[in-house]
Design an enzyme around this catalytic site. Structure first.
Site, PDB file in Angstrom:
ATOM      1  N   GLY A 195       0.775  -1.331  -0.036  1.00  0.00           N
ATOM      2  CA  GLY A 195      -0.073   0.071  -0.138  1.00  0.00           C
ATOM      3  C   GLY A 195       0.709   1.277   0.004  1.00  0.00           C
ATOM      4  O   GLY A 195       0.588   2.205  -0.667  1.00  0.00           O
ATOM      5  N   THR A 196       1.995   1.237   0.784  1.00  0.00           N
ATOM      6  CA  THR A 196       2.749   2.738   0.813  1.00  0.00           C
ATOM      7  C   THR A 196       3.367   2.950  -0.482  1.00  0.00           C
ATOM      8  O   THR A 196       3.316   3.935  -1.126  1.00  0.00           O
ATOM      9  CB  THR A 196       4.136   2.365   1.716  1.00  0.00           C
ATOM     10  OG1 THR A 196       3.407   2.113   3.007  1.00  0.00           O
ATOM     11  CG2 THR A 196       4.917   3.473   1.650  1.00  0.00           C
TER      12      THR A 196
ATOM     13  N   ASN B 151      -8.039   4.118   8.486  1.00  0.00           N
ATOM     14  CA  ASN B 151      -7.401   2.988   8.940  1.00  0.00           C
ATOM     15  C   ASN B 151      -7.299   2.921  10.529  1.00  0.00           C
ATOM     16  O   ASN B 151      -7.246   2.075  10.960  1.00  0.00           O
ATOM     17  CB  ASN B 151      -6.025   2.776   8.467  1.00  0.00           C
ATOM     18  CG  ASN B 151      -5.353   3.938   8.709  1.00  0.00           C
ATOM     19  OD1 ASN B 151      -5.434   4.984   8.303  1.00  0.00           O
ATOM     20  ND2 ASN B 151      -4.387   3.938   9.419  1.00  0.00           N
TER      21      ASN B 151
ATOM     22  N   GLN C 287      -7.663  -0.117   3.301  1.00  0.00           N
ATOM     23  CA  GLN C 287      -8.468  -0.553   4.397  1.00  0.00           C
ATOM     24  C   GLN C 287      -9.681  -1.032   3.913  1.00  0.00           C
ATOM     25  O   GLN C 287     -10.403  -1.811   4.549  1.00  0.00           O
ATOM     26  CB  GLN C 287      -8.491   0.505   5.542  1.00  0.00           C
ATOM     27  CG  GLN C 287      -8.854  -0.002   6.973  1.00  0.00           C
ATOM     28  CD  GLN C 287      -7.670  -1.076   7.542  1.00  0.00           C
ATOM     29  OE1 GLN C 287      -8.052  -2.014   7.916  1.00  0.00           O
ATOM     30  NE2 GLN C 287      -6.713  -0.238   7.520  1.00  0.00           N
TER      31      GLN C 287
ATOM     32  N   SER D  53      -3.561  -3.208  -0.805  1.00  0.00           N
ATOM     33  CA  SER D  53      -2.608  -4.240  -0.111  1.00  0.00           C
ATOM     34  C   SER D  53      -3.409  -5.424   0.147  1.00  0.00           C
ATOM     35  O   SER D  53      -4.355  -5.509   0.578  1.00  0.00           O
ATOM     36  CB  SER D  53      -2.270  -3.551   1.049  1.00  0.00           C
ATOM     37  OG  SER D  53      -1.168  -4.260   1.587  1.00  0.00           O
TER      38      SER D  53
ATOM     39  N   HIS E  63      -2.597  -7.731   2.134  1.00  0.00           N
ATOM     40  CA  HIS E  63      -2.615  -8.212   3.755  1.00  0.00           C
ATOM     41  C   HIS E  63      -3.609  -7.977   4.309  1.00  0.00           C
ATOM     42  O   HIS E  63      -3.961  -8.528   5.379  1.00  0.00           O
ATOM     43  CB  HIS E  63      -1.278  -7.938   4.326  1.00  0.00           C
ATOM     44  CG  HIS E  63      -0.951  -6.631   4.994  1.00  0.00           C
ATOM     45  ND1 HIS E  63      -0.595  -5.628   4.245  1.00  0.00           N
ATOM     46  CD2 HIS E  63      -1.456  -6.021   6.081  1.00  0.00           C
ATOM     47  CE1 HIS E  63      -0.698  -4.549   5.113  1.00  0.00           C
ATOM     48  NE2 HIS E  63      -1.355  -4.577   6.057  1.00  0.00           N
TER      49      HIS E  63
ATOM     50  N   THR F 115      11.466  -6.758 -10.914  1.00  0.00           N
ATOM     51  CA  THR F 115      11.058  -8.360 -11.227  1.00  0.00           C
ATOM     52  C   THR F 115       9.833  -8.503 -10.414  1.00  0.00           C
ATOM     53  O   THR F 115       9.621  -8.126  -9.164  1.00  0.00           O
ATOM     54  CB  THR F 115      12.060  -9.196 -10.595  1.00  0.00           C
ATOM     55  OG1 THR F 115      13.167  -9.018 -11.747  1.00  0.00           O
ATOM     56  CG2 THR F 115      11.538 -10.649 -10.978  1.00  0.00           C
TER      57      THR F 115
ATOM     58  N   CYS G 105       1.581   1.078  11.165  1.00  0.00           N
ATOM     59  CA  CYS G 105       2.716   1.464  10.978  1.00  0.00           C
ATOM     60  C   CYS G 105       3.421   2.337  11.776  1.00  0.00           C
ATOM     61  O   CYS G 105       4.479   2.820  11.629  1.00  0.00           O
ATOM     62  CB  CYS G 105       2.625   2.186   9.466  1.00  0.00           C
ATOM     63  SG  CYS G 105       1.905   1.126   7.895  1.00  0.00           S
TER      64      CYS G 105
END
Length: 360
Positions: A50-51, A130, A158, A178, A180, A216, A306
Protein backbone atom coordinates in the site's frame (compact mmCIF):
# COMPACT_ATOMS: atom_id res chain seq x y z
CA UNK A 1 1.81 -19.61 -3.29
CA UNK A 2 4.13 -22.54 -2.58
CA UNK A 3 4.58 -23.81 -6.16
CA UNK A 4 5.75 -20.34 -7.22
CA UNK A 5 8.38 -20.35 -4.50
CA UNK A 6 9.81 -23.64 -5.70
CA UNK A 7 8.96 -25.50 -8.91
CA UNK A 8 7.63 -22.46 -10.84
CA UNK A 9 10.34 -20.10 -9.78
CA UNK A 10 10.85 -18.54 -13.20
CA UNK A 11 11.11 -14.80 -13.82
CA UNK A 12 7.82 -13.63 -15.34
CA UNK A 13 9.76 -11.35 -17.69
CA UNK A 14 11.80 -14.20 -19.17
CA UNK A 15 10.86 -15.87 -22.46
CA UNK A 16 11.82 -19.44 -21.51
CA UNK A 17 9.24 -21.98 -20.35
CA UNK A 18 9.74 -21.31 -16.64
CA UNK A 19 9.25 -17.61 -17.28
CA UNK A 20 6.14 -18.23 -19.37
CA UNK A 21 4.65 -20.33 -16.57
CA UNK A 22 5.20 -17.47 -14.13
CA UNK A 23 3.77 -14.98 -16.63
CA UNK A 24 0.67 -17.11 -17.06
CA UNK A 25 0.11 -17.16 -13.29
CA UNK A 26 0.68 -13.40 -13.15
CA UNK A 27 -1.88 -12.76 -15.88
CA UNK A 28 -4.46 -15.01 -14.22
CA UNK A 29 -3.97 -13.19 -10.90
CA UNK A 30 -4.31 -9.81 -12.59
CA UNK A 31 -7.54 -10.91 -14.26
CA UNK A 32 -9.07 -12.10 -10.98
CA UNK A 33 -8.15 -9.02 -8.93
CA UNK A 34 -9.17 -6.53 -11.64
CA UNK A 35 -12.54 -8.29 -12.00
CA UNK A 36 -13.01 -8.01 -8.22
CA UNK A 37 -12.59 -4.22 -8.31
CA UNK A 38 -14.23 -3.60 -11.67
CA UNK A 39 -11.37 -2.41 -13.84
CA UNK A 40 -9.50 -3.60 -16.91
CA UNK A 41 -6.47 -5.86 -16.23
CA UNK A 42 -4.36 -3.35 -18.15
CA UNK A 43 -5.23 -0.69 -15.55
CA UNK A 44 -3.85 -2.68 -12.60
CA UNK A 45 -0.20 -2.28 -11.59
CA UNK A 46 1.31 -4.61 -9.00
CA UNK A 47 3.48 -3.00 -6.31
CA UNK A 48 5.29 -3.87 -3.11
CA UNK A 49 2.35 -2.83 -0.91
CA UNK A 50 0.00 0.00 0.00
CA UNK A 51 2.78 2.48 0.79
CA UNK A 52 4.38 2.06 -2.62
CA UNK A 53 0.99 2.35 -4.29
CA UNK A 54 0.25 5.59 -2.43
CA UNK A 55 3.70 6.99 -3.17
CA UNK A 56 3.46 6.09 -6.85
CA UNK A 57 0.08 7.79 -7.11
CA UNK A 58 1.14 10.96 -5.29
CA UNK A 59 4.61 11.46 -6.77
CA UNK A 60 3.64 10.08 -10.18
CA UNK A 61 0.59 12.29 -10.59
CA UNK A 62 2.43 15.36 -9.29
CA UNK A 63 5.31 14.91 -11.72
CA UNK A 64 3.14 14.13 -14.72
CA UNK A 65 0.90 17.15 -14.07
CA UNK A 66 3.52 19.66 -12.93
CA UNK A 67 3.17 21.65 -16.14
CA UNK A 68 -0.49 22.38 -15.33
CA UNK A 69 -0.06 23.24 -11.66
CA UNK A 70 1.58 22.37 -8.36
CA UNK A 71 -1.29 22.32 -5.88
CA UNK A 72 -2.57 19.19 -4.11
CA UNK A 73 -5.57 18.68 -1.83
CA UNK A 74 -5.68 15.97 0.84
CA UNK A 75 -6.99 15.55 4.40
CA UNK A 76 -5.33 15.70 7.79
CA UNK A 77 -6.25 12.08 8.58
CA UNK A 78 -4.63 10.30 5.65
CA UNK A 79 -2.21 7.43 6.15
CA UNK A 80 1.36 8.63 6.54
CA UNK A 81 2.18 7.06 3.18
CA UNK A 82 0.14 9.92 1.71
CA UNK A 83 0.89 12.66 4.24
CA UNK A 84 4.65 12.18 4.23
CA UNK A 85 4.68 12.01 0.43
CA UNK A 86 2.83 15.33 0.32
CA UNK A 87 5.25 16.84 2.83
CA UNK A 88 8.11 15.72 0.61
CA UNK A 89 6.55 17.42 -2.40
CA UNK A 90 6.24 20.65 -0.42
CA UNK A 91 10.03 20.71 -0.19
CA UNK A 92 10.11 20.81 -3.99
CA UNK A 93 7.79 23.77 -4.30
CA UNK A 94 4.38 22.12 -4.34
CA UNK A 95 1.56 23.57 -2.26
CA UNK A 96 -0.62 21.17 -0.27
CA UNK A 97 -3.95 21.91 1.38
CA UNK A 98 -4.60 19.59 4.34
CA UNK A 99 -8.34 19.68 4.96
CA UNK A 100 -9.76 19.23 8.47
CA UNK A 101 -12.39 16.66 9.44
CA UNK A 102 -15.34 16.73 11.83
CA UNK A 103 -15.53 15.03 15.21
CA UNK A 104 -16.43 11.75 13.49
CA UNK A 105 -13.37 11.87 11.24
CA UNK A 106 -15.23 12.73 8.03
CA UNK A 107 -14.16 15.40 5.56
CA UNK A 108 -16.68 17.88 4.13
CA UNK A 109 -17.39 17.73 0.40
CA UNK A 110 -17.93 21.49 0.49
CA UNK A 111 -14.48 21.99 2.00
CA UNK A 112 -12.94 19.95 -0.80
CA UNK A 113 -14.72 21.98 -3.47
CA UNK A 114 -13.81 25.26 -1.78
CA UNK A 115 -10.12 24.26 -1.69
CA UNK A 116 -9.90 23.70 -5.45
CA UNK A 117 -7.74 26.24 -7.28
CA UNK A 118 -6.92 26.74 -10.97
CA UNK A 119 -3.53 25.07 -10.34
CA UNK A 120 -4.90 22.04 -8.43
CA UNK A 121 -3.68 18.85 -10.12
CA UNK A 122 -4.48 16.14 -7.57
CA UNK A 123 -6.98 15.35 -4.80
CA UNK A 124 -6.14 12.43 -2.49
CA UNK A 125 -8.74 11.20 0.01
CA UNK A 126 -8.84 7.74 1.60
CA UNK A 127 -11.94 5.56 1.15
CA UNK A 128 -12.08 4.64 4.85
CA UNK A 129 -9.81 5.59 7.71
CA UNK A 130 -7.44 2.92 9.00
CA UNK A 131 -7.62 4.05 12.64
CA UNK A 132 -11.28 4.86 13.31
CA UNK A 133 -12.92 3.21 10.29
CA UNK A 134 -14.84 6.30 9.13
CA UNK A 135 -15.91 6.16 5.48
CA UNK A 136 -15.29 9.22 3.33
CA UNK A 137 -17.65 10.58 0.63
CA UNK A 138 -15.34 9.57 -2.22
CA UNK A 139 -18.08 9.36 -4.85
CA UNK A 140 -19.12 12.98 -4.28
CA UNK A 141 -15.50 14.17 -4.13
CA UNK A 142 -14.71 12.24 -7.30
CA UNK A 143 -17.57 13.95 -9.10
CA UNK A 144 -16.06 17.33 -8.23
CA UNK A 145 -12.63 16.22 -9.44
CA UNK A 146 -14.07 14.93 -12.72
CA UNK A 147 -15.98 18.14 -13.33
CA UNK A 148 -12.85 20.22 -12.85
CA UNK A 149 -10.43 17.90 -14.66
CA UNK A 150 -8.39 17.05 -11.55
CA UNK A 151 -6.85 13.65 -10.89
CA UNK A 152 -8.45 11.87 -7.93
CA UNK A 153 -6.52 9.32 -5.85
CA UNK A 154 -8.17 7.12 -3.24
CA UNK A 155 -6.27 5.07 -0.67
CA UNK A 156 -8.55 2.01 -0.47
CA UNK A 157 -6.11 -0.21 1.42
CA UNK A 158 -8.40 -0.57 4.44
CA UNK A 159 -11.61 -0.69 2.38
CA UNK A 160 -10.78 -3.52 0.00
CA UNK A 161 -13.29 -6.33 0.46
CA UNK A 162 -15.26 -4.41 3.09
CA UNK A 163 -16.77 -1.69 0.91
CA UNK A 164 -18.17 -1.92 -2.63
CA UNK A 165 -15.55 -1.02 -5.22
CA UNK A 166 -16.55 -0.81 -8.87
CA UNK A 167 -13.99 1.25 -10.70
CA UNK A 168 -16.13 1.12 -13.80
CA UNK A 169 -18.60 3.49 -12.10
CA UNK A 170 -16.61 5.24 -9.35
CA UNK A 171 -15.17 8.61 -10.47
CA UNK A 172 -11.64 7.67 -9.41
CA UNK A 173 -8.39 7.87 -11.40
CA UNK A 174 -6.00 6.17 -8.97
CA UNK A 175 -6.70 3.68 -6.19
CA UNK A 176 -4.28 1.92 -3.83
CA UNK A 177 -4.61 -1.62 -2.44
CA UNK A 178 -2.67 -4.03 -0.22
CA UNK A 179 -2.97 -7.83 -0.16
CA UNK A 180 -2.52 -8.35 3.57
CA UNK A 181 -5.77 -6.52 4.41
CA UNK A 182 -7.56 -9.55 2.92
CA UNK A 183 -5.33 -12.01 4.79
CA UNK A 184 -3.08 -12.19 1.74
CA UNK A 185 0.73 -11.97 1.85
CA UNK A 186 2.44 -8.89 3.25
CA UNK A 187 4.62 -6.89 0.91
CA UNK A 188 2.28 -7.18 -2.09
CA UNK A 189 0.00 -4.43 -3.31
CA UNK A 190 -1.60 -2.92 -6.38
CA UNK A 191 -2.40 0.46 -7.87
CA UNK A 192 -5.29 1.11 -10.22
CA UNK A 193 -4.34 3.66 -12.87
CA UNK A 194 -7.19 4.67 -15.16
CA UNK A 195 -6.37 4.63 -18.86
CA UNK A 196 -6.90 8.37 -19.01
CA UNK A 197 -4.58 9.16 -16.08
CA UNK A 198 -1.01 10.31 -16.72
CA UNK A 199 1.31 9.08 -13.96
CA UNK A 200 5.11 9.11 -14.02
CA UNK A 201 6.74 5.90 -12.68
CA UNK A 202 8.28 5.92 -9.23
CA UNK A 203 10.79 3.16 -10.04
CA UNK A 204 13.01 3.01 -13.14
CA UNK A 205 14.82 0.06 -14.66
CA UNK A 206 12.98 -2.65 -16.54
CA UNK A 207 9.79 -2.46 -18.57
CA UNK A 208 7.65 -4.55 -16.20
CA UNK A 209 4.01 -3.56 -15.57
CA UNK A 210 3.84 -1.73 -18.91
CA UNK A 211 6.81 0.43 -17.86
CA UNK A 212 4.86 1.80 -14.91
CA UNK A 213 6.65 -0.16 -12.16
CA UNK A 214 10.14 -1.47 -12.87
CA UNK A 215 11.42 -4.54 -11.05
CA UNK A 216 10.96 -8.29 -11.16
CA UNK A 217 7.39 -9.16 -10.26
CA UNK A 218 6.72 -10.94 -6.97
CA UNK A 219 4.90 -13.82 -8.64
CA UNK A 220 4.25 -15.82 -5.47
CA UNK A 221 2.96 -12.77 -3.61
CA UNK A 222 0.71 -11.75 -6.50
CA UNK A 223 -0.68 -15.28 -6.79
CA UNK A 224 -1.35 -15.16 -3.04
CA UNK A 225 -3.10 -11.81 -3.44
CA UNK A 226 -5.42 -13.28 -6.08
CA UNK A 227 -6.14 -16.35 -3.94
CA UNK A 228 -7.01 -14.14 -0.96
CA UNK A 229 -9.43 -12.24 -3.20
CA UNK A 230 -10.96 -15.53 -4.37
CA UNK A 231 -11.48 -16.75 -0.79
CA UNK A 232 -12.86 -13.44 0.41
CA UNK A 233 -15.12 -12.97 -2.60
CA UNK A 234 -16.71 -16.37 -2.06
CA UNK A 235 -17.80 -15.47 1.46
CA UNK A 236 -17.90 -11.68 1.41
CA UNK A 237 -21.44 -11.23 2.75
CA UNK A 238 -20.99 -13.79 5.52
CA UNK A 239 -17.64 -12.25 6.42
CA UNK A 240 -19.04 -8.74 6.66
CA UNK A 241 -21.91 -9.94 8.83
CA UNK A 242 -19.49 -11.81 11.08
CA UNK A 243 -17.14 -8.85 11.49
CA UNK A 244 -20.01 -6.48 12.23
CA UNK A 245 -21.33 -8.91 14.83
CA UNK A 246 -17.92 -9.21 16.50
CA UNK A 247 -17.62 -5.44 16.67
CA UNK A 248 -21.06 -5.10 18.19
CA UNK A 249 -20.25 -7.87 20.68
CA UNK A 250 -17.12 -6.02 21.77
CA UNK A 251 -19.04 -2.78 22.33
CA UNK A 252 -21.79 -4.58 24.26
CA UNK A 253 -19.21 -6.36 26.42
CA UNK A 254 -17.51 -3.05 27.21
CA UNK A 255 -20.88 -1.53 28.07
CA UNK A 256 -21.73 -4.41 30.37
CA UNK A 257 -18.37 -4.44 32.10
CA UNK A 258 -17.44 -0.73 32.28
CA UNK A 259 -20.75 1.10 31.89
CA UNK A 260 -21.55 3.80 29.33
CA UNK A 261 -19.30 6.30 31.09
CA UNK A 262 -16.32 3.97 31.19
CA UNK A 263 -15.36 4.14 27.54
CA UNK A 264 -15.79 6.27 24.39
CA UNK A 265 -16.15 4.89 20.85
CA UNK A 266 -14.35 7.06 18.30
CA UNK A 267 -15.38 7.47 14.67
CA UNK A 268 -18.62 7.75 12.74
CA UNK A 269 -21.55 5.86 14.30
CA UNK A 270 -22.90 4.54 10.98
CA UNK A 271 -20.57 5.47 8.10
CA UNK A 272 -17.78 3.12 9.13
CA UNK A 273 -16.01 -0.14 8.39
CA UNK A 274 -17.27 -3.29 10.15
CA UNK A 275 -13.90 -4.57 11.36
CA UNK A 276 -12.35 -1.59 13.15
CA UNK A 277 -13.21 -0.39 16.65
CA UNK A 278 -11.37 2.59 18.12
CA UNK A 279 -12.11 3.04 21.81
CA UNK A 280 -10.86 5.44 24.47
CA UNK A 281 -10.72 4.70 28.20
CA UNK A 282 -10.39 8.11 29.92
CA UNK A 283 -8.08 8.04 32.90
CA UNK A 284 -5.87 5.30 31.44
CA UNK A 285 -2.91 6.03 29.16
CA UNK A 286 -2.76 4.29 25.80
CA UNK A 287 0.79 3.09 26.47
CA UNK A 288 -0.08 1.45 29.80
CA UNK A 289 -3.19 -0.17 28.38
CA UNK A 290 -1.39 -1.59 25.35
CA UNK A 291 1.46 -2.99 27.44
CA UNK A 292 -0.96 -4.73 29.78
CA UNK A 293 -3.16 -6.00 26.94
CA UNK A 294 -0.10 -7.49 25.29
CA UNK A 295 0.82 -9.29 28.52
CA UNK A 296 -2.76 -10.60 28.61
CA UNK A 297 -2.44 -11.98 25.09
CA UNK A 298 -4.59 -9.34 23.40
CA UNK A 299 -3.14 -7.76 20.25
CA UNK A 300 -4.27 -4.14 19.91
CA UNK A 301 -2.72 -0.93 18.62
CA UNK A 302 -2.61 2.79 19.25
CA UNK A 303 -3.50 3.52 15.63
CA UNK A 304 -2.00 2.42 12.36
CA UNK A 305 0.29 -0.60 12.65
CA UNK A 306 2.87 1.46 10.78
CA UNK A 307 3.09 3.89 13.70
CA UNK A 308 2.12 1.70 16.65
CA UNK A 309 5.70 1.82 17.93
CA UNK A 310 5.34 5.56 18.38
CA UNK A 311 4.13 7.08 21.63
CA UNK A 312 2.75 10.17 19.89
CA UNK A 313 -0.97 10.89 20.05
CA UNK A 314 -2.72 9.70 16.88
CA UNK A 315 -2.78 12.44 14.22
CA UNK A 316 -6.22 11.16 13.22
CA UNK A 317 -7.77 11.62 16.67
CA UNK A 318 -6.01 14.95 17.08
CA UNK A 319 -7.47 16.15 13.76
CA UNK A 320 -10.93 15.12 14.93
CA UNK A 321 -10.64 17.69 17.73
CA UNK A 322 -11.35 15.21 20.51
CA UNK A 323 -10.58 16.03 24.18
CA UNK A 324 -7.11 15.17 25.43
CA UNK A 325 -8.47 12.56 27.86
CA UNK A 326 -9.94 10.77 24.82
CA UNK A 327 -6.97 11.04 22.47
CA UNK A 328 -4.49 10.02 25.20
CA UNK A 329 -6.35 6.82 26.06
CA UNK A 330 -7.37 5.46 22.64
CA UNK A 331 -6.85 1.88 21.49
CA UNK A 332 -7.71 0.30 18.15
CA UNK A 333 -9.12 -3.23 18.00
CA UNK A 334 -9.30 -4.98 14.62
CA UNK A 335 -11.35 -8.06 13.82
CA UNK A 336 -10.59 -10.70 11.20
CA UNK A 337 -11.95 -13.92 9.79
CA UNK A 338 -10.19 -16.11 12.39
CA UNK A 339 -11.69 -14.29 15.39
CA UNK A 340 -14.69 -15.63 17.28
CA UNK A 341 -17.06 -14.55 20.07
CA UNK A 342 -15.06 -16.36 22.73
CA UNK A 343 -12.02 -14.25 21.89
CA UNK A 344 -14.12 -11.09 22.02
CA UNK A 345 -15.37 -11.99 25.52
CA UNK A 346 -11.83 -12.78 26.66
CA UNK A 347 -10.50 -9.50 25.26
CA UNK A 348 -13.28 -7.50 26.91
CA UNK A 349 -12.61 -9.21 30.22
CA UNK A 350 -8.93 -8.37 29.95
CA UNK A 351 -9.80 -4.74 29.17
CA UNK A 352 -12.10 -4.59 32.20
CA UNK A 353 -9.47 -5.98 34.55
CA UNK A 354 -6.70 -3.72 33.25
CA UNK A 355 -8.74 -0.52 33.07
CA UNK A 356 -10.22 -1.05 36.54
CA UNK A 357 -6.80 -1.75 38.04
CA UNK A 358 -5.08 1.20 36.33
CA UNK A 359 -7.85 3.64 37.29
CA UNK A 360 -7.46 2.65 40.92
Amino acid sequence: MLPYLSEYFGNASSTHRAGRDARSALNAARDRISAFIGCSPAELVFTGGGTESDNTAIFGAAEASSGRGRHIITTQIEHHAVLHACERLEKFGYEVTYLPVDKFGQVSVRDVEAAVRPDTVLISVMYANNEVGTIQPVKEIGAIAREKGILFHVDAVQALGHLPIDLGSLPVDLMSFSAHKLSGPKGTGALYIARSARVAPLLYGGSQERKRRAGTENTAGIVGFAEAVKIFEGARYEMQQKLEKLRQEMVMELERRLGSGGYVVNGHPTERLPHILNVSFPGVSTESLLMNLDLAGVAAASGSACTSGSLEVSHVLRSMGLPEEVTASAVRFSFGRTNDEAQIAAAAEAVQDIVTRLRR
